[in-house]
Write a protein that holds these residues in place. Structure first.
Motif, PDB file in Angstrom:
ATOM      1  N   ASP A   1      41.794  34.197  43.254  1.00  0.00           N
ATOM      2  CA  ASP A   1      43.162  33.753  42.987  1.00  0.00           C
ATOM      3  C   ASP A   1      43.426  33.604  41.495  1.00  0.00           C
ATOM      4  O   ASP A   1      44.586  33.616  41.057  1.00  0.00           O
ATOM      5  CB  ASP A   1      43.440  32.415  43.690  1.00  0.00           C
ATOM      6  N   ASP A   2      42.363  33.468  40.698  1.00  0.00           N
ATOM      7  CA  ASP A   2      42.536  33.404  39.246  1.00  0.00           C
ATOM      8  C   ASP A   2      42.943  34.758  38.666  1.00  0.00           C
ATOM      9  O   ASP A   2      43.406  34.816  37.517  1.00  0.00           O
ATOM     10  CB  ASP A   2      41.246  32.929  38.572  1.00  0.00           C
ATOM     11  N   LEU A   3      42.724  35.823  39.431  1.00  0.00           N
ATOM     12  CA  LEU A   3      43.155  37.148  38.968  1.00  0.00           C
ATOM     13  C   LEU A   3      44.649  37.270  39.227  1.00  0.00           C
ATOM     14  O   LEU A   3      45.100  37.786  40.249  1.00  0.00           O
ATOM     15  CB  LEU A   3      42.393  38.254  39.704  1.00  0.00           C
ATOM     16  N   ASP A   4      45.416  36.783  38.296  1.00  0.00           N
ATOM     17  CA  ASP A   4      46.865  36.705  38.429  1.00  0.00           C
ATOM     18  C   ASP A   4      47.476  36.938  37.054  1.00  0.00           C
ATOM     19  O   ASP A   4      46.955  36.432  36.046  1.00  0.00           O
ATOM     20  CB  ASP A   4      47.261  35.327  38.973  1.00  0.00           C
ATOM     21  N   THR A   5      48.543  37.712  37.009  1.00  0.00           N
ATOM     22  CA  THR A   5      49.168  38.003  35.718  1.00  0.00           C
ATOM     23  C   THR A   5      49.613  36.734  34.995  1.00  0.00           C
ATOM     24  O   THR A   5      49.688  36.718  33.764  1.00  0.00           O
ATOM     25  CB  THR A   5      50.367  38.944  35.892  1.00  0.00           C
ATOM     26  N   ALA A   6      49.897  35.660  35.754  1.00  0.00           N
ATOM     27  CA  ALA A   6      50.303  34.407  35.129  1.00  0.00           C
ATOM     28  C   ALA A   6      49.180  33.795  34.305  1.00  0.00           C
ATOM     29  O   ALA A   6      49.438  32.949  33.431  1.00  0.00           O
ATOM     30  CB  ALA A   6      50.772  33.416  36.196  1.00  0.00           C
ATOM     31  N   ASN A   7      47.946  34.201  34.562  1.00  0.00           N
ATOM     32  CA  ASN A   7      46.804  33.641  33.845  1.00  0.00           C
ATOM     33  C   ASN A   7      46.386  34.468  32.631  1.00  0.00           C
ATOM     34  O   ASN A   7      45.442  34.097  31.928  1.00  0.00           O
ATOM     35  CB  ASN A   7      45.608  33.511  34.793  1.00  0.00           C
ATOM     36  N   ILE A   8      47.074  35.577  32.376  1.00  0.00           N
ATOM     37  CA  ILE A   8      46.690  36.425  31.238  1.00  0.00           C
ATOM     38  C   ILE A   8      47.018  35.727  29.919  1.00  0.00           C
ATOM     39  O   ILE A   8      48.135  35.262  29.705  1.00  0.00           O
ATOM     40  CB  ILE A   8      47.399  37.786  31.307  1.00  0.00           C
TER      41      ILE A   8
ATOM     42  N   HIS B   1      44.679  41.702  47.685  1.00  0.00           N
ATOM     43  CA  HIS B   1      44.934  42.165  49.052  1.00  0.00           C
ATOM     44  C   HIS B   1      43.748  42.985  49.563  1.00  0.00           C
ATOM     45  O   HIS B   1      43.359  42.879  50.731  1.00  0.00           O
ATOM     46  CB  HIS B   1      46.219  42.986  49.074  1.00  0.00           C
ATOM     47  N   MET B   2      43.154  43.797  48.689  1.00  0.00           N
ATOM     48  CA  MET B   2      41.976  44.565  49.082  1.00  0.00           C
ATOM     49  C   MET B   2      40.855  43.635  49.533  1.00  0.00           C
ATOM     50  O   MET B   2      40.188  43.877  50.552  1.00  0.00           O
ATOM     51  CB  MET B   2      41.510  45.436  47.911  1.00  0.00           C
ATOM     52  N   ALA B   3      40.620  42.572  48.788  1.00  0.00           N
ATOM     53  CA  ALA B   3      39.555  41.635  49.144  1.00  0.00           C
ATOM     54  C   ALA B   3      39.797  41.022  50.510  1.00  0.00           C
ATOM     55  O   ALA B   3      38.864  40.862  51.320  1.00  0.00           O
ATOM     56  CB  ALA B   3      39.444  40.548  48.085  1.00  0.00           C
TER      57      ALA B   3
ATOM     58  N   VAL C   1      41.740  38.864  28.460  1.00  0.00           N
ATOM     59  CA  VAL C   1      41.378  37.455  28.337  1.00  0.00           C
ATOM     60  C   VAL C   1      42.313  36.668  29.243  1.00  0.00           C
ATOM     61  O   VAL C   1      43.533  36.838  29.183  1.00  0.00           O
ATOM     62  CB  VAL C   1      41.521  36.961  26.877  1.00  0.00           C
ATOM     63  N   LEU C   2      41.732  35.855  30.098  1.00  0.00           N
ATOM     64  CA  LEU C   2      42.576  35.104  31.026  1.00  0.00           C
ATOM     65  C   LEU C   2      41.960  33.751  31.337  1.00  0.00           C
ATOM     66  O   LEU C   2      40.778  33.509  31.082  1.00  0.00           O
ATOM     67  CB  LEU C   2      42.841  35.901  32.297  1.00  0.00           C
ATOM     68  N   ARG C   3      42.770  32.873  31.860  1.00  0.00           N
ATOM     69  CA  ARG C   3      42.286  31.561  32.271  1.00  0.00           C
ATOM     70  C   ARG C   3      41.626  31.673  33.640  1.00  0.00           C
ATOM     71  O   ARG C   3      42.124  32.380  34.510  1.00  0.00           O
ATOM     72  CB  ARG C   3      43.448  30.566  32.344  1.00  0.00           C
ATOM     73  N   GLY C   4      40.538  30.932  33.825  1.00  0.00           N
ATOM     74  CA  GLY C   4      39.885  30.921  35.126  1.00  0.00           C
ATOM     75  C   GLY C   4      38.644  31.800  35.158  1.00  0.00           C
ATOM     76  O   GLY C   4      38.207  32.360  34.148  1.00  0.00           O
ATOM     77  N   ARG C   5      38.088  31.933  36.351  1.00  0.00           N
ATOM     78  CA  ARG C   5      36.894  32.729  36.603  1.00  0.00           C
ATOM     79  C   ARG C   5      37.173  33.628  37.805  1.00  0.00           C
ATOM     80  O   ARG C   5      36.789  33.311  38.934  1.00  0.00           O
ATOM     81  CB  ARG C   5      35.682  31.824  36.894  1.00  0.00           C
ATOM     82  N   PRO C   6      37.842  34.745  37.621  1.00  0.00           N
ATOM     83  CA  PRO C   6      38.290  35.551  38.762  1.00  0.00           C
ATOM     84  C   PRO C   6      37.152  36.152  39.582  1.00  0.00           C
ATOM     85  O   PRO C   6      37.368  36.498  40.741  1.00  0.00           O
ATOM     86  CB  PRO C   6      39.148  36.637  38.114  1.00  0.00           C
TER      87      PRO C   6
END
Length: 410
Positions: free
Chosen positions: A387-394, A334-336, A377-382
């Motif tokens: 949008d990759d910065l999501d708890t579902a990707n942790i 949201h900040m972004a 460690v998470l999936r994607g390149r936030p």
């Protein structure tokens, strides 16, 4: 020695496929090295070349404004009455649950801005390894009679938080918090939204009282965080040299330029004010109205302030009620959107810049040799796609060098 090979973003920039190594002792973990990966190393925990790995490593997030002692149960309770009818021992358990929820959702450091002996005790228990939670900093509240902090307690309720009126009492309360083990103090230079009968335009403390608080806190090596919604409240905070401003909802461009020049950080707490203004989480019509009035022009003011160089950092005001512990990644996204930031700038606000805001830039917020091993460690390149910065990707959370959620890719 432990290691992981994946695509690594160190808190400032993309380092590409890298191998991160760290050591763990009885109390902490320290990063011992970061080296480019050769793409075929057997240490590649993704089971393929690091360049093709779907996994990334980023520093653990830092939330510079939380309130741990909020309701953490499965139901809904009244936000204002629950602390008044719940024993401190029980509140501590909720605080621990909130801390644990933050941790497993990638927040490895929090700063509680309304702390007392309960939070100090919880912090010590976490540091000693008795219980598991994020690194915790705790600021004691210095509030006046009928101030924002005091107005969370009804007039007839006999148990009120510590208060201070007049410069001498203010100085003594700052010293009390220092002796109790506080990392800093929090003051209010405007009224608030959720406190009962409060008005955001009300003055909190005189110039002499604020000058005393800031002077004594700085003399004792403690930072001062100032709650301020209104333009007048922000002006008072700037004039007296606070270290951070919380909310800053009606920040003007002229004030933004002075804040940037002074190096004062700002935690914008976007989600909580949006949700209150929308009437969510059981807020009263009065609270919703106050919040709606405050945020009417906020986004445009904040975008201009960000362009002027204000150092906005992650601060959610999470209390387990209006903002949950685990909403931090949503706040960053949201900040972004509000500030017009790149994904990388938004991530910096939650890592390296947030670490500097709380005076811990030499040990956390960055993946570097000698820094503490707190990372996600998470999936994607936030840093490329926010949008990759999501708890579902942790995939895993590492705190103090230990895996505290998920598991490292193997």
């Amino acid at each position: 020695m432990h290691r992981i090979t994946a695509h690594l973003w160190n808190g400032e920039r993309d380092l590409g496929p890298s191998t991160l190594t760290w050591a763990t002792d009885e109390t902490d973990g320290v990063i011992t090295g970061i080296a480019p990966a050769d793409g075929t190393s057997a240490a590649d925990t993704a089971g393929a070349s690091a360049a093709a790995s779907p996994f990334s490593v980023i520093p653990g997030l830092i939330d510079t404004h939380v309130h741990l002692m909020g309701y953490a149960g499965r139901g809904r309770v009244d936000f204002l009455s629950w602390p008044l009818v719940t024993r401190p021992e029980e509140q501590t358990l909720h605080g621990l649950a909130n801390a644990r929820t933050a941790l497993v959702n990638g927040v490895t450091t929090v700063r509680d801005l309304a702390a007392d002996d309960t939070q100090f005790s919880l912090r010590r228990a976490i540091d000693d390894g008795v219980v598991e939670g994020p690194r915790t900093l705790a600021h004691g509240m210095v509030s006046m009679t009928a101030g924002h902090g005091d107005l969370f307690t009804p007039p007839a309720f006999p148990l009120r938080k510590l208060l201070a009126d007049g410069p001498d009492e203010c100085r003594k309360l700052v010293r009390h918090w220092a002796r109790a083990g506080a990392d800093g103090v929090k003051i209010a230079t405007s009224g608030g939204v959720l406190s009962v009968g409060d008005k955001s335009a009300w003055r909190n403390y005189t110039a002499a009282e604020i000058e005393t608080i800031v002077d004594e806190a700085h003399a004792l090596g403690m930072r001062v965080a100032a709650h301020a919604h209104t333009t007048a409240g922000i002006e008072v905070a700037i004039a007296h040299g606070v270290d951070s401003i919380e909310h800053a909802t009606q920040l003007t461009l002229e004030q933004a330029e002075r804040i940037a020049a002074a190096g004062i950080t700002v935690a914008p707490t976007l989600l909580i004010n949006d949700r209150i203004a929308a009437g969510e989480a059981g807020v009263t019509p009065e609270q919703a109205g106050q919040a709606a009035e405050l945020i009417a022009a906020r986004d445009a003011l904040f975008a201009a302030a960000a362009a002027a160089g204000v150092d906005f950092v992650l601060g959610t005001d999470a209390n387990g009620h209006h903002v949950r512990f685990g909403d931090q990644m949503e706040e960053v996204r949201h900040m972004a959107a509000v500030f017009g930031w790149t994904a990388e700038r938004a991530l910096q606000a939650a890592t390296t810049r947030a670490a500097s805001a709380i005076g811990r830039e030499s040990s956390i917020g960055r993946l570097d040799t000698g820094h503490l091993a707190d990372f996600v460690v998470l999936r994607g390149r936030p840093w490329e796609r926010l949008d990759d910065l999501d708890t579902a990707n942790i995939v895993a959370v590492v705190s103090r060098g230990r895996v505290v959620a998920g598991s490292l890719p193997a």
